[in-house]
Scaffold this motif. Structure first.
Motif, PDB file in Angstrom:
ATOM      1  N   CYS A  60     -26.441  75.823   8.522  1.00 22.76           N
ATOM      2  CA  CYS A  60     -25.579  76.880   7.978  1.00 22.76           C
ATOM      3  C   CYS A  60     -26.173  78.275   8.155  1.00 22.76           C
TER       4      CYS A  60
ATOM      5  N   SER B  78     -21.466  74.341   8.001  1.00 16.04           N
ATOM      6  CA  SER B  78     -20.653  75.365   8.656  1.00 16.04           C
ATOM      7  C   SER B  78     -21.508  76.107   9.665  1.00 16.04           C
TER       8      SER B  78
ATOM      9  N   GLU C 156     -14.515  79.829  11.545  1.00 20.30           N
ATOM     10  CA  GLU C 156     -15.784  79.083  11.579  1.00 20.30           C
ATOM     11  C   GLU C 156     -15.477  77.590  11.572  1.00 20.30           C
TER      12      GLU C 156
ATOM     13  N   LEU D 183     -22.246  79.433  11.940  1.00 18.20           N
ATOM     14  CA  LEU D 183     -22.031  80.842  12.218  1.00 18.20           C
ATOM     15  C   LEU D 183     -21.740  81.057  13.696  1.00 18.20           C
ATOM     16  N   THR D 184     -22.268  80.155  14.526  1.00 18.18           N
ATOM     17  CA  THR D 184     -22.000  80.166  15.967  1.00 18.18           C
ATOM     18  C   THR D 184     -20.989  79.069  16.264  1.00 18.18           C
ATOM     19  N   PRO D 185     -19.717  79.410  16.456  1.00 17.91           N
ATOM     20  CA  PRO D 185     -18.684  78.380  16.570  1.00 17.91           C
ATOM     21  C   PRO D 185     -18.662  77.709  17.934  1.00 17.91           C
TER      22      PRO D 185
END
Length: 439
Positions: free
Chosen positions: A292, A258, A242, A260-262
């Motif tokens: 996030c 952060s 991530e 969740l979809t990189p």
């Protein structure tokens, strides 16, 4: 189109529609009460519409070919026809509107904006170009008419976004694309210039670093980017596949966001989304929470298998710049895995215009499987096939094959990191690939 259809359903109208092929999206629309057919046949248009031309509105997109029988019948028999973009302009004109434009990134960015606002308790309506994973739809309906914020994906294709007059505008990219419509890059840039000139007085433009549209709007302009700009990242790192980062903005820092979809491109998209959310009064803490908890958009860096043995990701990328951004992000997340790429080119004209760019971006793969061109609205062009890309790709492992051959080929390769890429009907392969990899 489906987001607009859902607006009409939510407001009590009766709908029917045509699409070229059945997809999970058309299945969902049918389940929501919209009659959809897939053959170009006038007799398939429900009788209640054919009998009432003065009470029927026909909404269409430029994807409808000029020789379409139903379209021409409706045009020639007294029906009111409006482009999708015109209808969108009418629906949004009375709202405070945030418009997200760009040749890449607009679907994910607009979906991020909508989620951050809704998650923060704002009264949001949204017309999006993809199905958000958080809500399972591309349309969010507002609750009442007070303090509504409308988030809309502003499409540059066919100059559609010139029907919009937003309060806040994000422009993510202005790379050359749709040259079958525009002719050359300068004409595309001219449309973006016209679009930002339509921002309402007192509004703002947020443009990606390297884009320069500030001279075409009388409003304030701010810049966002990965490491430079009024809104930018610091301390970007990869943790457990991530991307984690801080957002620096004129009044402070939002730490430890952060995704969740990189993807590096999605980090940039989140910075733009944070900028407009802060502008409309969302707190920095709520912005961080929204980023996030954003689960992504279907067919945008969407994980389908994620195990010790194999990772399988699907993405809608269909332009060399998008493919490069996507594949470089995948390799950054999984540097020790061999990357197998299945790519389906979209449109003969785009394949021809950007053949060198496609070849270069696809060289990020370790093993390439290249499919036939998905024609969409176009007729074949002489001499334009997937081979014009394939022959330019400098890879030791590459295969040219039909869509029907893909499953057997992938099964034989037993990939450890697989991605499917393209804007055509490659998504119809996803369930079978996923089942094969899991099994």
């Amino acid at each position: 189109m489906s987001a607009i259809a859902r607006w009409f359903i939510a407001n009590g109208y009766t709908l029917a529609g045509y699409d070229k092929t059945a997809t999970p999206l058309t299945d969902a629309l049918q389940a929501e009460g919209i009659a959809v057919h897939f053959d170009d046949d006038i007799s398939l248009i429900p009788a209640e519409f054919l009998a009432n031309p003065t009470e029927t509105l026909i909404v269409y997109t430029p994807a409808i070919p000029k020789d379409h029988k139903e379209f021409n019948y409706l045009k020639d028999n007294g029906f009111t026809l409006m482009k999708r973009s015109q209808v969108l302009g009418l629906l949004t004109q009375n709202f405070f509107t945030i418009a997200v434009a760009g040749t890449h990134g607009k679907t994910t960015t607009s979906s991020m904006v909508a989620h951050i606002l809704k998650n923060a308790g704002q009264n949001v309506t949204a017309f999006l170009g993809g199905i958000t994973q958080n809500y399972g739809t591309n349309f969010l309906v507002n609750e009442g008419s007070e303090n509504v914020i409308c988030v809309v994906e502003a499409d540059e294709f066919d100059r559609s976004f010139l029907t919009l007059y937003p309060n806040l505008t994000i422009v993510t990219s202005t790379d050359a694309d749709h040259l079958d419509i525009y002719g050359d890059h300068s004409q595309l840039l001219e449309s973006f210039q016209l679009f930002v000139s339509q921002i309402k007085d007192g509004g703002k433009l947020y443009q990606y670093e390297g884009i320069d549209l500030k001279d075409y709007t009388k409003n304030q302009t701010q810049v966002f980017g990965l490491k430079v700009g009024d809104f930018r990242t610091e301390n970007l790192r990869v943790e457990n596949a991530e991307m984690v980062f801080d957002i620096v903005y004129p009044d402070g820092v939002i730490k430890d966001c952060s995704l969740l979809t990189p993807g590096f491109h999605n980090v940039t998209n989140s910075i733009a989304a944070a900028a407009v959310a802060l502008q409309v009064g969302v707190s920095p803490e709520a912005v961080r929470e929204g980023i996030c908890t954003f689960k992504g958009v279907k067919r945008r860096f969407e994980y389908h298998v994620r195990s010790e043995k194999v990772v399988y990701i699907d993405d809608y990328a269909h332009h060399p710049t998008e493919i490069e951004a996507f594949l470089s992000s995948v390799k950054a997340l999984y540097p020790n895995r061999k990357l197998t790429v299945v790519f389906q080119p979209h449109l003969y004209s785009r394949t021809n215009d950007f053949q060198e760019g496609f070849a270069k971006s696809l060289e990020l793969a370790d093993d390439l499987i290249l499919l036939d061109i998905y024609p969409a609205r176009e007729l074949p062009m002489e001499g334009v096939t997937s081979s014009i890309i394939f022959d330019k790709v400098n890879l030791a492992e590459k295969t040219l094959c039909t869509k029907a051959e893909v499953l057997d080929l992938v099964k034989a390769k037993q990939p450890e990191l697989l991605v499917t890429v393209g804007a055509g009907d490659i998504d119809t392969l996803i369930p079978k690939i996923r089942e094969m990899l899991i099994g």
